[in-house]
Design a protein around this motif. Structure first.
Motif, PDB file in Angstrom:
ATOM      1  N   ILE A 138      26.869  33.726  50.808  1.00 55.97           N
ATOM      2  CA  ILE A 138      27.365  32.829  51.837  1.00 55.97           C
ATOM      3  C   ILE A 138      26.896  33.331  53.199  1.00 55.97           C
ATOM      4  CG2 ILE A 138      29.398  32.359  50.423  1.00 55.97           C
ATOM      5  CD1 ILE A 138      31.026  33.833  52.603  1.00 55.97           C
ATOM      6  N   THR A 139      27.020  32.482  54.194  1.00 52.19           N
ATOM      7  CA  THR A 139      26.619  32.825  55.554  1.00 52.19           C
ATOM      8  C   THR A 139      27.851  32.857  56.450  1.00 52.19           C
ATOM      9  OG1 THR A 139      24.464  31.763  55.256  1.00 52.19           O
ATOM     10  CG2 THR A 139      25.176  32.172  57.513  1.00 52.19           C
ATOM     11  N   LEU A 140      27.994  33.930  57.216  1.00 51.15           N
ATOM     12  CA  LEU A 140      29.068  34.050  58.197  1.00 51.15           C
ATOM     13  C   LEU A 140      28.466  33.890  59.587  1.00 51.15           C
ATOM     14  CD1 LEU A 140      31.002  37.158  56.790  1.00 51.15           C
ATOM     15  CD2 LEU A 140      31.464  34.743  56.356  1.00 51.15           C
ATOM     16  N   ILE A 141      28.977  32.961  60.364  1.00 53.11           N
ATOM     17  CA  ILE A 141      28.465  32.739  61.713  1.00 53.11           C
ATOM     18  C   ILE A 141      29.612  32.786  62.724  1.00 53.11           C
ATOM     19  CG2 ILE A 141      26.489  31.374  60.935  1.00 53.11           C
ATOM     20  CD1 ILE A 141      27.938  28.858  61.725  1.00 53.11           C
ATOM     21  N   GLY A 142      29.275  33.212  63.927  1.00 62.03           N
ATOM     22  CA  GLY A 142      30.266  33.243  65.003  1.00 62.03           C
ATOM     23  C   GLY A 142      30.810  34.623  65.297  1.00 62.03           C
ATOM     24  N   ALA A 143      30.618  35.562  64.391  1.00 62.52           N
ATOM     25  CA  ALA A 143      31.083  36.929  64.596  1.00 62.52           C
ATOM     26  C   ALA A 143      30.417  37.821  63.556  1.00 62.52           C
ATOM     27  CB  ALA A 143      32.610  37.027  64.490  1.00 62.52           C
ATOM     28  N   THR A 144      30.406  39.105  63.827  1.00 64.19           N
ATOM     29  CA  THR A 144      29.820  40.075  62.892  1.00 64.19           C
ATOM     30  C   THR A 144      30.935  40.878  62.241  1.00 64.19           C
ATOM     31  OG1 THR A 144      27.814  40.266  64.236  1.00 64.19           O
ATOM     32  CG2 THR A 144      28.246  42.019  62.644  1.00 64.19           C
ATOM     33  N   VAL A 194      40.023  35.184  59.961  1.00 62.14           N
ATOM     34  CA  VAL A 194      39.998  33.965  59.159  1.00 62.14           C
ATOM     35  C   VAL A 194      38.766  33.152  59.548  1.00 62.14           C
ATOM     36  CG1 VAL A 194      41.491  32.737  60.798  1.00 62.14           C
ATOM     37  CG2 VAL A 194      41.283  31.905  58.449  1.00 62.14           C
ATOM     38  N   TRP A 195      38.132  32.561  58.536  1.00 62.80           N
ATOM     39  CA  TRP A 195      36.924  31.762  58.699  1.00 62.80           C
ATOM     40  C   TRP A 195      37.130  30.444  57.967  1.00 62.80           C
ATOM     41  CZ3 TRP A 195      32.421  34.739  60.530  1.00 62.80           C
ATOM     42  CH2 TRP A 195      32.719  36.090  60.724  1.00 62.80           C
ATOM     43  N   ASN A 196      36.385  29.405  58.348  1.00 66.64           N
ATOM     44  CA  ASN A 196      36.526  28.128  57.660  1.00 66.64           C
ATOM     45  C   ASN A 196      35.158  27.527  57.364  1.00 66.64           C
ATOM     46  OD1 ASN A 196      35.751  26.072  59.814  1.00 66.64           O
ATOM     47  ND2 ASN A 196      37.355  27.221  60.881  1.00 66.64           N
ATOM     48  N   PHE A 236      30.358  29.750  56.524  1.00 69.05           N
ATOM     49  CA  PHE A 236      31.702  29.923  57.070  1.00 69.05           C
ATOM     50  C   PHE A 236      31.622  30.274  58.553  1.00 69.05           C
ATOM     51  CE2 PHE A 236      32.525  30.247  52.608  1.00 69.05           C
ATOM     52  CZ  PHE A 236      33.844  29.857  52.429  1.00 69.05           C
ATOM     53  N   CYS A 237      32.427  29.578  59.349  1.00 69.75           N
ATOM     54  CA  CYS A 237      32.483  29.809  60.792  1.00 69.75           C
ATOM     55  C   CYS A 237      33.712  30.654  61.137  1.00 69.75           C
ATOM     56  CB  CYS A 237      32.549  28.488  61.559  1.00 69.75           C
ATOM     57  SG  CYS A 237      31.139  27.403  61.273  1.00 69.75           S
ATOM     58  N   PHE A 238      33.506  31.624  62.003  1.00 69.45           N
ATOM     59  CA  PHE A 238      34.615  32.447  62.469  1.00 69.45           C
ATOM     60  C   PHE A 238      35.628  31.577  63.200  1.00 69.45           C
ATOM     61  CE2 PHE A 238      36.561  35.061  65.821  1.00 69.45           C
ATOM     62  CZ  PHE A 238      37.106  36.081  65.058  1.00 69.45           C
ATOM     63  N   GLN A 239      36.894  31.656  62.784  1.00 67.44           N
ATOM     64  CA  GLN A 239      37.934  30.860  63.435  1.00 67.44           C
ATOM     65  C   GLN A 239      38.754  31.710  64.392  1.00 67.44           C
ATOM     66  OE1 GLN A 239      39.961  28.157  60.888  1.00 67.44           O
ATOM     67  NE2 GLN A 239      41.560  27.663  62.351  1.00 67.44           N
ATOM     68  N   LYS A 240      39.243  32.835  63.928  1.00 58.67           N
ATOM     69  CA  LYS A 240      39.971  33.717  64.820  1.00 58.67           C
ATOM     70  C   LYS A 240      40.269  35.040  64.116  1.00 58.67           C
ATOM     71  CE  LYS A 240      44.245  33.133  65.804  1.00 58.67           C
ATOM     72  NZ  LYS A 240      45.541  32.605  66.283  1.00 58.67           N
TER      73      LYS A 240
END
Length: 211
Positions: A66-72, A99-101, A108-112
């Motif tokens: 999967i890909t995580l975007i918005g934070a490391t 948490v990511w969505n 998955f995008c970083f939510q908070k």
């Protein structure tokens, strides 16, 4: 409970489709398929989150990252749940819980960031650990593990949406000795951080001289 079933027998030399080791599996059953998310540690230096699908939960297809975007973040323990048409990923990275969505379960995008080890005396003053997310008729709930240097506890965040999670009442009070241990742990952490920084600079200097 029913009798335990082995869904995947994985050893270091098993050459299993899922890899040599999987950590923190989270399984979702949707549209007639089992989808298992897990931390893929085939490369210890670069942990990734992968998923694999199966019709019967025994024969798994080739994993996809999967890909995580918005934070490391470097994943360690995860939970994934499909709630109201959205995939939610809870990630513990050996320090914080975030948490990511995702709409497709792949990107998955970083939510908070939900939690960090508390700087004040609390039941998670020493460290956090694995967390999971559910939704019931009262709203969202995130259960997590916390430690106050002496004991381990299960904490709960709850709310009507992910961005409005609050602590459930606990009645927790840190003991006198817990506060003393908390202070000692902070001092040792600071000392170790300084030592590791010095070691890192020395190693970088030696590597540069070697080149």
């Amino acid at each position: 409970w029913s009798k335990r079933e082995v869904l995947a027998e994985i050893t270091e030399n098993s050459n299993h489709t899922l890899g040599n080791a999987i950590f923190s599996p989270a399984i979702i059953y949707k549209d007639g398929l089992y989808r298992m998310y897990y931390v893929n540690s085939d490369s210890p230096q670069e942990r990734k989150i992968s998923y694999s699908e199966s019709i019967d939960a025994y024969k798994w297809d080739t994993p996809h990252n999967i890909t995580l975007i918005g934070a490391t973040r470097r994943p360690w323990h995860i939970d994934v749940n499909y709630i109201d048409g959205i995939y939610y990923l809870i990630n513990y990275d050996m320090k914080d819980i975030s948490v990511w969505n995702s709409n497709d379960g792949t990107t998955f995008c970083f939510q908070k960031q939900l939690l960090s080890p508390s700087v004040k005396a609390s039941f998670y003053g020493s460290k956090l650990y694995r967390a999971c997310i559910i939704k019931d008729d009262k709203g969202y709930k995130v259960f997590f593990s916390g430690n106050d240097f002496i004991h381990t506890y299960i904490g709960l965040l709850e709310g009507d949406n992910i961005n409005n999670l609050k602590f459930a009442p606990t009645g927790y009070h840190l003991s006198f000795w817990g506060m003393i241990l908390y202070y000692i742990r902070l001092r040792l952490f600071s000392l170790n951080y300084i030592i590791n920084r010095i070691k890192g600079k020395r190693e970088a200097k030696n590597n540069k001289m070697g080149d």
